[in-house]
Design a protein around this motif. Structure first.
Motif, PDB file in Angstrom:
ATOM      1  N   TRP A 179       0.836  -1.200   0.000  1.00 12.60           N
ATOM      2  CA  TRP A 179       0.000   0.000   0.000  1.00 12.60           C
ATOM      3  C   TRP A 179       0.873   1.253   0.000  1.00 12.60           C
ATOM      4  O   TRP A 179       1.966   1.256   0.552  1.00 12.60           O
ATOM      5  CB  TRP A 179      -0.876   0.037   1.253  1.00 12.60           C
ATOM      6  N   MET A 181       0.458   5.119   1.382  1.00  9.82           N
ATOM      7  CA  MET A 181      -0.404   6.036   2.132  1.00  9.82           C
ATOM      8  C   MET A 181      -0.603   7.322   1.346  1.00  9.82           C
ATOM      9  O   MET A 181       0.350   7.905   0.836  1.00  9.82           O
ATOM     10  CB  MET A 181       0.208   6.346   3.498  1.00  9.82           C
ATOM     11  N   ALA A 195      -4.953   4.734   1.971  1.00 13.37           N
ATOM     12  CA  ALA A 195      -3.836   4.198   1.187  1.00 13.37           C
ATOM     13  C   ALA A 195      -4.368   3.630  -0.115  1.00 13.37           C
ATOM     14  O   ALA A 195      -5.533   3.244  -0.215  1.00 13.37           O
ATOM     15  CB  ALA A 195      -3.105   3.113   1.971  1.00 13.37           C
TER      16      ALA A 195
END
Length: 199
Positions: A179, A181, A195
């Protein structure tokens, strides 16, 4: 079942019956967090660690009748409370561990996770599993209806540098788990980190 799972189930089973009445004013914060996910109509979304399903109604409103809303939780008593509250009308409830979801890879557009991260036994691996079920470019919302400092005060503890929700810890944790953010808010009234699923 692992000791972590047993502990989580025991903790939430003992609190399921009065969970919603203990936190009666959280509804608007859940709705606002879902709004920030910016889900299009027809989207497929998972409420990971859904508890009593407080996010299911705003998630259903966001994705509309053609969307898919799933709520996954490890604790039967929490899902039973969600059914008693009628929230199963807004999403399909799954009794399952979010660390091993019974879902196809890249089958979802988004994951909403309220209060989940503190209960993950292996955060890197568990967030990677959430990434597995979300398509590239899909989104993750890590949410709590109060901020880190307010939650610590409620629980009678001090914030520590190793708190997973601290931005300096969470950003690299998410990056290691697939991921990126995109926003971070930690104020008294809410905690929300968003994210995007990387390639």
């Amino acid at each position: 079942m692992s000791d972590d799972h047993t502990h989580v189930q025991e903790f939430f089973s003992a609190r399921a019956a009065d969970w919603d009445s203990r936190f009666p004013d959280d509804g608007p914060a859940y709705a606002a967090a879902v709004t920030e996910l910016a889900l299009p109509g027809g989207a497929r979304v998972l409420d990971a660690g859904c508890g009593t399903g407080r996010a299911l109604t705003p998630l259903r409103a966001a994705v509309g009748p053609s969307g898919v809303v799933l709520g996954a939780d490890l604790t039967p008593a929490m899902l039973e409370a969600a059914v008693r509250a009628g929230r199963d009308r807004d999403g399909q409830l799954l009794l399952t561990d979010v660390a091993a979801l019974p879902l196809r890879s890249q089958s979802l557009d988004a994951v909403f996770a309220a209060g989940l991260i503190a209960h993950l036994p292996q955060p890197d691996q568990n967030l990677r599993e959430l990434a597995r079920v979300v398509r590239k470019g899909g989104t993750l919302a890590l949410f709590h209806p109060i901020g880190r400092a307010a939650l610590a005060a409620r629980q009678g503890r001090q914030l520590t540098p190793d708190d997973l929700r601290a931005e300096s810890n969470l950003r690299p944790l998410l990056a290691r788990s697939g991921w990126r953010m995109t926003s971070y808010v930690d104020e008294d009234a809410r905690f929300l980190a968003l994210a995007v699923r990387e390639g």
